[in-house]
Design a protein around this motif. Structure first.
Motif, mmCIF file in Angstrom:
data_model
loop_
_atom_site.group_PDB
_atom_site.id
_atom_site.type_symbol
_atom_site.label_atom_id
_atom_site.label_comp_id
_atom_site.label_asym_id
_atom_site.label_seq_id
_atom_site.Cartn_x
_atom_site.Cartn_y
_atom_site.Cartn_z
ATOM 1 N N GLY A 195 0.621 -0.978 -0.049
ATOM 2 C CA GLY A 195 -0.042 0.037 0.059
ATOM 3 C C GLY A 195 0.805 1.289 -0.056
ATOM 4 N N GLN A 222 -3.866 6.879 4.093
ATOM 5 C CA GLN A 222 -3.341 5.405 3.501
ATOM 6 C C GLN A 222 -4.253 4.774 2.324
ATOM 7 N N CYS A 223 -3.531 4.030 1.622
ATOM 8 C CA CYS A 223 -4.376 3.549 0.551
ATOM 9 C C CYS A 223 -3.616 2.119 0.455
ATOM 10 N N ALA A 224 -4.679 1.165 0.015
ATOM 11 C CA ALA A 224 -4.163 -0.457 -0.313
ATOM 12 C C ALA A 224 -4.337 -0.650 -1.795
ATOM 13 N N MET A 230 -5.121 -4.854 3.751
ATOM 14 C CA MET A 230 -3.968 -4.085 4.652
ATOM 15 C C MET A 230 -4.377 -3.829 5.724
#
Length: 273
Positions: A195, A222-224, A230
């Motif tokens: 991520g 945040q990003c997956a 994640m």
């Protein structure tokens, strides 16, 4: 790689205790210690602690004895099961008896104030779906706050929780910040999962067993990657004059929190083409 991004453990952790960050390291602004502890089946360990400490079960099965009370804790999935955690003050003695191979994350800080030791089970840690309906569910995720000021006394300094980010989705969104430094530790549904983590204007690629330090005041959405769930544990320490409560959302992106907020969507494809 930045000094805030710890990638040294991507092959996993050996048996025993592996420190990831220590309380008093000069590049650890949170003053929180974090490490991974792996026990083998039938192993017993008696822990005499000298500061506030929390043990978060990642996987395995263990019998935990706290004073006169014993608890049977187990976990097979970080993604599908909520958290089990032991939280104890300085001076406590906790006994661990692993019934199968077990991994535990350990968090501590230099707090010496007394409070009652407590064991949190999945029934006491809500698996909260947060972000539902927000910009087309692109930021829908599970948030599990294990303990904070809502269920712990003022003598406690740590705040601990977990987030599960859905494949291709975002979490800790909209971008937010707070005056307390924070630590995230990552796992993924597949070993090759990854991520992206914001540290203010910098973005780092996070992978299995990575850890990031989040300095005070920096946005950290945040990003997956698509296809990969994640997970990250998150830990914060209350500051003496500023306990952690609600983060500040970055003003220019706060509109995404509004129910039904308008945003661009692609036109439907013509199936006859």
């Amino acid at each position: 790689m930045t000094k805030e991004h710890i990638t040294a453990h991507r092959r996993g952790f050996d048996r025993g205790f592996t420190p990831i960050a220590r309380q008093l390291e000069p590049d650890n602004p949170s003053r929180i210690g974090i490490g991974a502890w792996r026990l083998t089946a039938s192993e017993r360990s008696v822990q005499h602690i000298t500061c506030e400490t929390a043990w978060l079960l990642m996987n395995g099965a263990v019998r935990v004895t706290v004073g006169e009370r014993a608890f049977e804790l187990s976990r097979d999935s970080l993604f599908d099961e909520s958290a089990s955690c032991i939280h104890a003050p300085a001076g406590s003695t906790i006994t661990f008896d692993a019934s199968r191979d077990t991994e535990i994350m350990v968090f501590d800080c230099a707090n010496l104030r007394p409070f009652e030791a407590r064991v949190f089970t999945p029934k006491e840690v809500p698996n909260e779906p947060r972000g539902r309906g927000q910009v087309g569910d692109r930021a829908l995720r599970y948030v599990r706050t294990i303990f904070d000021r809502s269920n712990s006394p003022e003598a406690v300094e740590l705040v601990l929780g977990e987030v599960v980010t859905f494949p291709g989705g975002w979490s800790s969104y909209p971008p937010h910040h707070h005056p307390q430094p924070e630590i995230y530790h990552y796992r993924f549904t597949r070993p090759q999962g990854y991520g992206h983590a914001e540290l203010g204007d910098n973005v780092v690629k996070v992978m299995e067993y990575d850890t990031i330090h989040i300095p005070a005041g920096l946005d950290h959405a945040q990003c997956a990657a698509p296809g990969y769930g994640m997970y990250y544990s998150w830990v914060i320490r209350h500051l003496p004059d500023r306990p952690y409560t609600i983060p500040d959302f970055t003003a220019e992106h706060a509109w995404t929190l509004q129910a039904g907020a308008p945003f661009w969507r692609p036109r439907e494809m013509d199936h006859n083409e």
